[in-house]
Design an enzyme around this catalytic site. Sequence first.
Site, PDB file in Angstrom:
ATOM      1  N   ARG A 122     -29.122-139.979 -41.746  1.00 40.20           N
ATOM      2  CA  ARG A 122     -28.278-140.809 -42.618  1.00 40.20           C
ATOM      3  C   ARG A 122     -28.153-140.113 -43.979  1.00 40.20           C
ATOM      4  O   ARG A 122     -28.668-140.572 -44.984  1.00 40.20           O
ATOM      5  CB  ARG A 122     -28.879-142.217 -42.773  1.00 40.20           C
ATOM      6  CG  ARG A 122     -29.310-142.907 -41.475  1.00 40.20           C
ATOM      7  CD  ARG A 122     -28.250-143.059 -40.427  1.00 40.20           C
ATOM      8  NE  ARG A 122     -27.255-144.077 -40.610  1.00 40.20           N
ATOM      9  CZ  ARG A 122     -27.388-145.364 -40.322  1.00 40.20           C
ATOM     10  NH1 ARG A 122     -28.541-145.831 -39.911  1.00 40.20           N
ATOM     11  NH2 ARG A 122     -26.377-146.208 -40.449  1.00 40.20           N
ATOM     12  N   GLN A 127     -22.153-137.986 -42.607  1.00 40.47           N
ATOM     13  CA  GLN A 127     -21.435-139.261 -42.480  1.00 40.47           C
ATOM     14  C   GLN A 127     -20.346-139.230 -41.410  1.00 40.47           C
ATOM     15  O   GLN A 127     -20.136-140.195 -40.703  1.00 40.47           O
ATOM     16  CB  GLN A 127     -20.834-139.669 -43.828  1.00 40.47           C
ATOM     17  CG  GLN A 127     -21.857-140.388 -44.693  1.00 40.47           C
ATOM     18  CD  GLN A 127     -21.331-140.756 -46.055  1.00 40.47           C
ATOM     19  OE1 GLN A 127     -20.180-140.476 -46.378  1.00 40.47           O
ATOM     20  NE2 GLN A 127     -22.160-141.371 -46.864  1.00 40.47           N
ATOM     21  N   ASP A 130     -21.847-139.901 -38.023  1.00 40.03           N
ATOM     22  CA  ASP A 130     -22.786-141.022 -37.967  1.00 40.03           C
ATOM     23  C   ASP A 130     -22.197-142.192 -37.170  1.00 40.03           C
ATOM     24  O   ASP A 130     -21.517-143.064 -37.705  1.00 40.03           O
ATOM     25  CB  ASP A 130     -23.128-141.425 -39.411  1.00 40.03           C
ATOM     26  CG  ASP A 130     -24.162-142.528 -39.486  1.00 40.03           C
ATOM     27  OD1 ASP A 130     -24.502-143.102 -38.436  1.00 40.03           O
ATOM     28  OD2 ASP A 130     -24.619-142.814 -40.599  1.00 40.03           O
ATOM     29  N   SER A 133     -23.233-145.813 -38.063  1.00 38.06           N
ATOM     30  CA  SER A 133     -22.456-146.416 -39.155  1.00 38.06           C
ATOM     31  C   SER A 133     -21.057-146.822 -38.695  1.00 38.06           C
ATOM     32  O   SER A 133     -20.594-147.916 -39.012  1.00 38.06           O
ATOM     33  CB  SER A 133     -22.323-145.439 -40.330  1.00 38.06           C
ATOM     34  OG  SER A 133     -23.553-145.320 -40.987  1.00 38.06           O
ATOM     35  N   TYR A 226     -34.557-147.338 -45.103  1.00 37.28           N
ATOM     36  CA  TYR A 226     -34.653-148.552 -44.291  1.00 37.28           C
ATOM     37  C   TYR A 226     -35.594-149.554 -44.960  1.00 37.28           C
ATOM     38  O   TYR A 226     -36.291-149.221 -45.911  1.00 37.28           O
ATOM     39  CB  TYR A 226     -35.144-148.207 -42.881  1.00 37.28           C
ATOM     40  CG  TYR A 226     -34.142-147.410 -42.075  1.00 37.28           C
ATOM     41  CD1 TYR A 226     -33.092-148.032 -41.426  1.00 37.28           C
ATOM     42  CD2 TYR A 226     -34.236-146.025 -41.987  1.00 37.28           C
ATOM     43  CE1 TYR A 226     -32.167-147.305 -40.699  1.00 37.28           C
ATOM     44  CE2 TYR A 226     -33.309-145.287 -41.256  1.00 37.28           C
ATOM     45  CZ  TYR A 226     -32.281-145.931 -40.620  1.00 37.28           C
ATOM     46  OH  TYR A 226     -31.360-145.200 -39.896  1.00 37.28           O
TER      47      TYR A 226
HETATM   48  N1  LIG Z   1     -24.855-141.197 -44.778  1.00 37.89           N
HETATM   49  C1  LIG Z   1     -25.528-142.056 -45.500  1.00 37.89           C
HETATM   50  O1  LIG Z   1     -25.924-141.770 -46.594  1.00 37.89           O
HETATM   51  C2  LIG Z   1     -25.856-143.382 -44.896  1.00 37.89           C
HETATM   52  C3  LIG Z   1     -25.055-143.857 -43.871  1.00 37.89           C
HETATM   53  C4  LIG Z   1     -25.368-145.087 -43.299  1.00 37.89           C
HETATM   54  C5  LIG Z   1     -26.478-145.800 -43.733  1.00 37.89           C
HETATM   55  N2  LIG Z   1     -27.225-145.308 -44.746  1.00 37.89           N
HETATM   56  C6  LIG Z   1     -28.393-146.039 -45.235  1.00 37.89           C
HETATM   57  O2  LIG Z   1     -29.278-146.225 -44.137  1.00 37.89           O
HETATM   58  C7  LIG Z   1     -29.991-147.443 -44.344  1.00 37.89           C
HETATM   59  C8  LIG Z   1     -29.906-148.309 -43.109  1.00 37.89           C
HETATM   60  O3  LIG Z   1     -28.593-148.816 -42.908  1.00 37.89           O
HETATM   61  P1  LIG Z   1     -28.264-149.620 -41.580  1.00 37.89           P
HETATM   62  O4  LIG Z   1     -26.942-150.206 -41.700  1.00 37.89           O
HETATM   63  O5  LIG Z   1     -28.589-148.782 -40.398  1.00 37.89           O
HETATM   64  O6  LIG Z   1     -29.368-150.776 -41.681  1.00 37.89           O
HETATM   65  P2  LIG Z   1     -30.166-151.476 -40.511  1.00 37.89           P
HETATM   66  O7  LIG Z   1     -29.262-151.810 -39.390  1.00 37.89           O
HETATM   67  O8  LIG Z   1     -31.421-150.712 -40.220  1.00 37.89           O
HETATM   68  O9  LIG Z   1     -30.617-152.837 -41.224  1.00 37.89           O
HETATM   69  C9  LIG Z   1     -29.666-153.729 -41.748  1.00 37.89           C
HETATM   70  C10 LIG Z   1     -30.158-154.262 -43.061  1.00 37.89           C
HETATM   71  O10 LIG Z   1     -31.194-155.221 -42.839  1.00 37.89           O
HETATM   72  C11 LIG Z   1     -31.998-155.196 -43.991  1.00 37.89           C
HETATM   73  N3  LIG Z   1     -33.255-155.939 -43.748  1.00 37.89           N
HETATM   74  C12 LIG Z   1     -34.327-155.588 -43.021  1.00 37.89           C
HETATM   75  N4  LIG Z   1     -35.260-156.572 -43.074  1.00 37.89           N
HETATM   76  C13 LIG Z   1     -34.741-157.574 -43.818  1.00 37.89           C
HETATM   77  C14 LIG Z   1     -35.217-158.841 -44.236  1.00 37.89           C
HETATM   78  N5  LIG Z   1     -36.438-159.305 -43.877  1.00 37.89           N
HETATM   79  N6  LIG Z   1     -34.421-159.592 -45.023  1.00 37.89           N
HETATM   80  C15 LIG Z   1     -33.194-159.133 -45.388  1.00 37.89           C
HETATM   81  N7  LIG Z   1     -32.692-157.963 -45.036  1.00 37.89           N
HETATM   82  C16 LIG Z   1     -33.471-157.176 -44.263  1.00 37.89           C
HETATM   83  C17 LIG Z   1     -32.153-153.718 -44.266  1.00 37.89           C
HETATM   84  O11 LIG Z   1     -32.572-153.484 -45.605  1.00 37.89           O
HETATM   85  C18 LIG Z   1     -30.729-153.235 -44.019  1.00 37.89           C
HETATM   86  O12 LIG Z   1     -29.955-153.219 -45.190  1.00 37.89           O
HETATM   87  C19 LIG Z   1     -29.402-148.068 -45.602  1.00 37.89           C
HETATM   88  O13 LIG Z   1     -30.193-147.674 -46.682  1.00 37.89           O
HETATM   89  C20 LIG Z   1     -28.050-147.436 -45.704  1.00 37.89           C
HETATM   90  O14 LIG Z   1     -27.542-147.430 -47.017  1.00 37.89           O
HETATM   91  C21 LIG Z   1     -26.941-144.111 -45.331  1.00 37.89           C
END
Ligand SMILES: NC(=O)c1ccc[n+]([C@@H]2O[C@H](COP(=O)([O-])OP(=O)(O)OC[C@H]3O[C@@H](n4cnc5c(N)ncnc54)[C@H](O)[C@@H]3O)[C@@H](O)[C@H]2O)c1
Length: 375
Positions: A122, A127, A130, A133, A226
């Site tokens: 990530r 991106q 990904d 995403s 995460y």
């Molecule tokens: N290329 C990039 O830079 C890139 C691309 C995609 C995602 N990301 C990052 O990767 C990370 C994961 O994204 P994702 O969409 O796969 O998330 P995910 O599917 O793993 O989780 C979804 C969300 O649930 C939240 N969560 C977990 N436990 C929780 C709780 N008890 N209460 C409330 N919320 C809770 C997490 O913080 C997350 O925001 C994020 O930091 C995102 O910004 C980065």
Amino acid sequence: MYVNVSVLKETQPHERRVAMMPSVVPKLIKLGARLHMQSGAGDAINLGDAAFKDVTFFDDRKALVCEADVVLAVQPPALEVIDAMKEGAILICFIYAGKEKALVHRLLKKKITCFAMERVPRISRAQAMDALSSQSALAGYYAVQSGSTHLARILPKITSAAGAIGPAQVLVMGLGVAGLEAIATAHRLGAVVEGYDVRPETEEQALSLGATFVETGVDARGKGGYARELSAVEKAKVAAVLTKHIQAADLIITTAAIPGKPSPKLISKAQVAGMKAGAVIVDLSAEGGGNCEDTKPGETIKVGAVTIVAPLNVPSLLGEDASELYAKNQYNLLALMMKDNIIAIDWEDEVLAKTALTHAGKLCDEDAKPAAKVA
Ligand SMILES: NC(=O)c1ccc[n+]([C@@H]2O[C@H](COP(=O)([O-])OP(=O)(O)OC[C@H]3O[C@@H](n4cnc5c(N)ncnc54)[C@H](O)[C@@H]3O)[C@@H](O)[C@H]2O)c1
């Protein structure tokens, strides 16, 4: 010289996606690929074989893959597909190795170089590859669309000669890719939106999309961007703040996930019992067991006067757009390893090294330095 690329028809129940789309075929051919597909691969999204120009079709999947240098799919393929592949060929699809022990064993035995789409790092540079995403963003949109059809009310404020109707209140819990897209969609449709997450950096992202942020005072940032699991004390602290927001909501969308763990429970049975009559919860975390104690994965149920919708494999429900984005993600990954009509994998490339699951009969270690782990 050219690279033989073969695309499988998906066989898992309810999987409507396909790993190749007509718009991506010419791009791959330009990279030096010769395209082969299994007949009917696009049927589930109404794309007949004739929609794919310059592709050779095979009815039999063993015949399709036996000469392939690269096999593309969405879901992990059947073991017999791996058995029919050339030793040392490349497989690119979602694997989730923890749930696919027999498949991983076969990949190692056949010395397949497998790139698992869920392992794409990530990071900004990755991106375009990904798929977690791209597919999550569609799921976030779908959650609002699906939730609004289960509500007996509209999302925006409307003023008519008979009087005004106020906007619906939407609460989005878990602000990763899916949650942020849900906020953006609900806001565009005119709802008043609140967002909540345990990673504080999501506050600014929620505000930028037109939501307000529910501040609970709990910071549960974990590894690699995460979240981590909450302690019992933190859960109680969060519940105390969230209850009134849950009770005020017409539509709640939950997306919370912690890598490698069951979905955290964000809404208790008692909180559901206190919700507005006619309110709807769309639980996008059903795959991991759900974020609500009452969720039944794969079902839409009524608990008192509250509807809980918990769809599985949501991207597949938007199969056409999901396939378009997924096929482009795979094309972008292939573009990193195809040069001058041949496959040339640069194991110093962080994206390729981290996405690889197996290579030359060995498991690739996610945490090792790129070149070291495939040595
Ligand atoms: N290329 C990039 O830079 C890139 C691309 C995609 C995602 N990301 C990052 O990767 C990370 C994961 O994204 P994702 O969409 O796969 O998330 P995910 O599917 O793993 O989780 C979804 C969300 O649930 C939240 N969560 C977990 N436990 C929780 C709780 N008890 N209460 C409330 N919320 C809770 C997490 O913080 C997350 O925001 C994020 O930091 C995102 O910004 C980065």
